[in-house]
Design a protein around this motif. Structure first.
Motif, PDB file in Angstrom:
ATOM      1  N   ILE A 159       0.624  -1.314   0.187  1.00 17.04           N
ATOM      2  CA  ILE A 159       0.077  -0.160   0.421  1.00 17.04           C
ATOM      3  C   ILE A 159       0.938   1.271  -0.259  1.00 17.04           C
ATOM      4  N   HIS A 160       0.661   2.482  -0.880  1.00 15.50           N
ATOM      5  CA  HIS A 160       1.173   3.164  -0.899  1.00 15.50           C
ATOM      6  C   HIS A 160       0.345   4.510  -0.694  1.00 15.50           C
ATOM      7  N   GLN A 161       1.106   5.193   0.428  1.00 10.42           N
ATOM      8  CA  GLN A 161      -0.085   6.452   0.629  1.00 10.42           C
ATOM      9  C   GLN A 161       1.114   7.827   1.302  1.00 10.42           C
ATOM     10  N   LYS A 162       0.006   8.503   1.108  1.00  7.81           N
ATOM     11  CA  LYS A 162       1.196  10.372   1.023  1.00  7.81           C
ATOM     12  C   LYS A 162       1.479   9.673   2.939  1.00  7.81           C
ATOM     13  N   ASN A 163       2.297  10.596   3.701  1.00 13.15           N
ATOM     14  CA  ASN A 163       2.799  10.427   4.713  1.00 13.15           C
ATOM     15  C   ASN A 163       1.336  10.747   5.832  1.00 13.15           C
ATOM     16  N   GLY A 164       1.399   9.435   6.915  1.00 14.31           N
ATOM     17  CA  GLY A 164       0.070  10.042   7.771  1.00 14.31           C
ATOM     18  C   GLY A 164       0.653   9.792   9.152  1.00 14.31           C
ATOM     19  N   GLY A 165       1.971   9.280   9.528  1.00 13.73           N
ATOM     20  CA  GLY A 165       1.964   8.794  10.483  1.00 13.73           C
ATOM     21  C   GLY A 165       1.575   7.800  10.849  1.00 13.73           C
ATOM     22  N   VAL A 166       2.911   7.131  12.283  1.00 13.08           N
ATOM     23  CA  VAL A 166       2.100   5.789  12.416  1.00 13.08           C
ATOM     24  C   VAL A 166       0.926   4.861  12.399  1.00 13.08           C
ATOM     25  N   SER A 167      -0.230   5.979  12.841  1.00 11.23           N
ATOM     26  CA  SER A 167      -1.391   4.892  13.222  1.00 11.23           C
ATOM     27  C   SER A 167      -2.070   5.283  11.982  1.00 11.23           C
ATOM     28  N   SER A 168      -1.413   5.818  10.731  1.00 17.71           N
ATOM     29  CA  SER A 168      -2.536   6.104   9.867  1.00 17.71           C
ATOM     30  C   SER A 168      -2.207   4.732   9.083  1.00 17.71           C
ATOM     31  N   ALA A 169      -1.265   4.989   9.237  1.00 19.47           N
ATOM     32  CA  ALA A 169      -0.035   3.127   8.666  1.00 19.47           C
ATOM     33  C   ALA A 169      -0.659   2.369   8.718  1.00 19.47           C
ATOM     34  N   ARG A 170      -0.886   2.098   9.980  1.00 19.19           N
ATOM     35  CA  ARG A 170      -1.360   0.600  10.991  1.00 19.19           C
ATOM     36  C   ARG A 170      -3.170   0.441   9.945  1.00 19.19           C
ATOM     37  N   LYS A 171      -3.596   1.711  10.495  1.00 15.65           N
ATOM     38  CA  LYS A 171      -4.886   1.694   9.936  1.00 15.65           C
ATOM     39  C   LYS A 171      -5.119   0.958   8.804  1.00 15.65           C
ATOM     40  N   ALA A 172      -4.248   1.836   7.556  1.00 12.42           N
ATOM     41  CA  ALA A 172      -3.997   1.190   5.984  1.00 12.42           C
ATOM     42  C   ALA A 172      -3.712  -0.360   5.895  1.00 12.42           C
ATOM     43  N   GLY A 173      -3.412  -1.010   7.094  1.00  7.40           N
ATOM     44  CA  GLY A 173      -2.601  -2.497   6.578  1.00  7.40           C
ATOM     45  C   GLY A 173      -4.133  -3.539   7.597  1.00  7.40           C
ATOM     46  N   VAL A 174      -4.807  -2.122   8.773  1.00 10.69           N
ATOM     47  CA  VAL A 174      -6.115  -3.283   8.986  1.00 10.69           C
ATOM     48  C   VAL A 174      -7.095  -3.391   8.454  1.00 10.69           C
ATOM     49  N   VAL A 175      -7.084  -1.922   7.430  1.00 12.42           N
ATOM     50  CA  VAL A 175      -7.997  -2.249   6.503  1.00 12.42           C
ATOM     51  C   VAL A 175      -8.094  -2.962   5.360  1.00 12.42           C
ATOM     52  N   ALA A 176      -6.901  -3.249   5.209  1.00 15.60           N
ATOM     53  CA  ALA A 176      -6.756  -3.785   3.666  1.00 15.60           C
ATOM     54  C   ALA A 176      -6.551  -5.671   4.260  1.00 15.60           C
ATOM     55  N   THR A 177      -6.113  -5.672   4.900  1.00 17.35           N
ATOM     56  CA  THR A 177      -6.383  -7.102   5.894  1.00 17.35           C
ATOM     57  C   THR A 177      -7.122  -8.202   5.852  1.00 17.35           C
ATOM     58  N   LYS A 178      -6.964  -9.351   5.463  1.00 17.79           N
ATOM     59  CA  LYS A 178      -8.669 -10.179   5.690  1.00 17.79           C
ATOM     60  C   LYS A 178      -8.415 -11.636   6.551  1.00 17.79           C
ATOM     61  N   SER A 179      -7.242 -10.730   7.017  1.00 18.49           N
ATOM     62  CA  SER A 179      -6.464 -12.586   7.678  1.00 18.49           C
ATOM     63  C   SER A 179      -7.724 -11.795   9.813  1.00 18.49           C
ATOM     64  N   GLU A 180      -7.956 -12.971  10.243  1.00 18.72           N
ATOM     65  CA  GLU A 180      -8.176 -12.970  11.793  1.00 18.72           C
ATOM     66  C   GLU A 180      -7.807 -12.653  12.702  1.00 18.72           C
ATOM     67  N   TRP A 181      -6.465 -12.847  12.815  1.00 21.45           N
ATOM     68  CA  TRP A 181      -5.763 -12.162  13.563  1.00 21.45           C
ATOM     69  C   TRP A 181      -4.898 -11.525  13.115  1.00 21.45           C
ATOM     70  N   ILE A 182      -3.908 -10.412  13.379  1.00 24.57           N
ATOM     71  CA  ILE A 182      -2.898  -8.600  13.384  1.00 24.57           C
ATOM     72  C   ILE A 182      -1.863  -8.908  13.897  1.00 24.57           C
ATOM     73  N   CYS A 183      -0.765  -9.149  13.271  1.00 27.83           N
ATOM     74  CA  CYS A 183       0.681  -8.860  13.484  1.00 27.83           C
ATOM     75  C   CYS A 183       1.371  -7.732  13.594  1.00 27.83           C
ATOM     76  N   PHE A 184       2.027  -6.325  14.541  1.00 28.40           N
ATOM     77  CA  PHE A 184       2.731  -5.031  13.629  1.00 28.40           C
ATOM     78  C   PHE A 184       3.808  -5.718  14.009  1.00 28.40           C
ATOM     79  N   VAL A 185       4.624  -4.659  12.859  1.00 24.75           N
ATOM     80  CA  VAL A 185       6.166  -4.869  12.425  1.00 24.75           C
ATOM     81  C   VAL A 185       6.788  -3.235  12.337  1.00 24.75           C
ATOM     82  N   ASP A 186       7.534  -2.775  13.258  1.00 24.66           N
ATOM     83  CA  ASP A 186       7.516  -1.785  12.710  1.00 24.66           C
ATOM     84  C   ASP A 186       8.907  -1.920  11.311  1.00 24.66           C
ATOM     85  N   GLY A 187       8.769  -1.059  10.763  1.00 26.16           N
ATOM     86  CA  GLY A 187      10.059  -0.992   9.692  1.00 26.16           C
ATOM     87  C   GLY A 187      11.302  -0.908   9.679  1.00 26.16           C
ATOM     88  N   ASP A 188      11.461  -0.649  11.305  1.00 26.11           N
ATOM     89  CA  ASP A 188      13.326  -0.757  11.382  1.00 26.11           C
ATOM     90  C   ASP A 188      13.430  -1.752  12.541  1.00 26.11           C
TER      91      ASP A 188
END
Length: 271
Positions: free
Chosen positions: A32-61
């Motif tokens: 997903i490519h988006q304008k910079n919106g910060g970490v909460s915005s990025a995580r939200k984009a991933g959650v909206v796109a997921t099809k999975s029952e469980w979610i795990c976050f990993v920061d980019g660094d």
């Protein structure tokens, strides 16, 4: 059997291109490519796109051990919505009740406050979970975890096993910006909005507010303008009303009035 969602949050280097190259090689990867919106915005984009029952976050660094997802998922069940592991060598308590977990999330103690080293059931997430201003550059993880803790009625499962490799990036915004009372006020405004029945959690809220004041003191030891803010005045009233008991560390550091006494207080508090 997993999906990997890579969120390119307005990167200005080749990160987005590298993500696309990996997606072309593996159909489990979605970019997903988006304008910079910060970490909460990025995580939200991933959650909206997921099809999975469980979610795990990993920061980019950061990175995760090869068996991290397997370890966390092996403890999921119908009796829980959150599974928590370790991100460092400090042991974490197991057998925690939901009420204890909520209190630890609010105070920011005992458990790491990041969204990582956890798996969450995806149904916990709604619009409110990510309603956090971009200006909150530290602590947005804690706010998210508090909101998720109150979205479930099931106790978490805690496993005393390292499932995440946290890397401290000294050049990140969080580690190069100073703590300010203005940021603390904004953070605690949104933390307060995240807690139902606030009076019940007064002790934990006060402890987190004091921690914020101490962080401001560390970075600005000669600036005591925070003592004249409504934030501090109201906090003192809250402390008095609830008969909050200061730790020696809190009492000594808050009594410091310049860099010399602050250093002495930190040394004494660490004994």
């Amino acid at each position: 059997d997993f999906e990997l969602i890579l969120v390119d949050d307005g990167s200005v280097d080749d990160s987005g291109k590298i993500c696309d190259e990996y997606a072309e090689k593996d159909n489990r990867i979605l970019v997903i490519h988006q304008k910079n919106g910060g970490v909460s915005s990025a995580r939200k984009a991933g959650v909206v796109a997921t099809k999975s029952e469980w979610i795990c976050f990993v920061d980019g660094d950061d990175t995760i051990p090869v068996d991290s997802i397997q370890t966390l998922m092996s403890r999921t069940s119908v009796s829980t919505d959150i599974v928590v592991g370790r991100c460092d060598d400090r042991k974490i308590p197991t057998g925690m009740t939901l009420e204890e977990y909520r209190r630890k999330c609010i105070s920011g103690q005992t458990l790491h406050s990041g969204p990582f080293a956890r798996v969450y059931r995806s149904c916990l997430f709604n619009e409110n979970v990510f309603d956090i201003p971009k200006e909150i550059i530290r602590g947005e993880d804690l706010i998210m975890n508090v909101r998720l803790a109150f979205r479930t009625e099931k106790p978490p499962i805690l496993i005393d096993q390292k499932v995440y490799n946290y890397r401290r990036n000294e050049n990140s915004v969080m580690h190069t910006s100073l703590h300010t009372i203005e940021h603390a006020i904004l953070f605690h405004k949104y933390l307060s909005l995240s807690i139902p029945n606030k009076e019940k959690y007064n002790n934990e809220v006060i402890k987190n507010k004091i921690k914020s004041i101490i962080n401001v003191l560390y970075d600005n030891p000669s600036d005591h303008s925070w003592r004249k803010t409504i934030f501090w005045i109201e906090l003192k009233e809250q402390i008095k009303r609830t008969k909050y008991k200061f730790t020696w560390r809190e009492r000594i550091i808050l009594a410091s009035f310049n860099r010399f006494t602050l250093k002495a207080a930190i040394k004494i508090a660490s004994l």
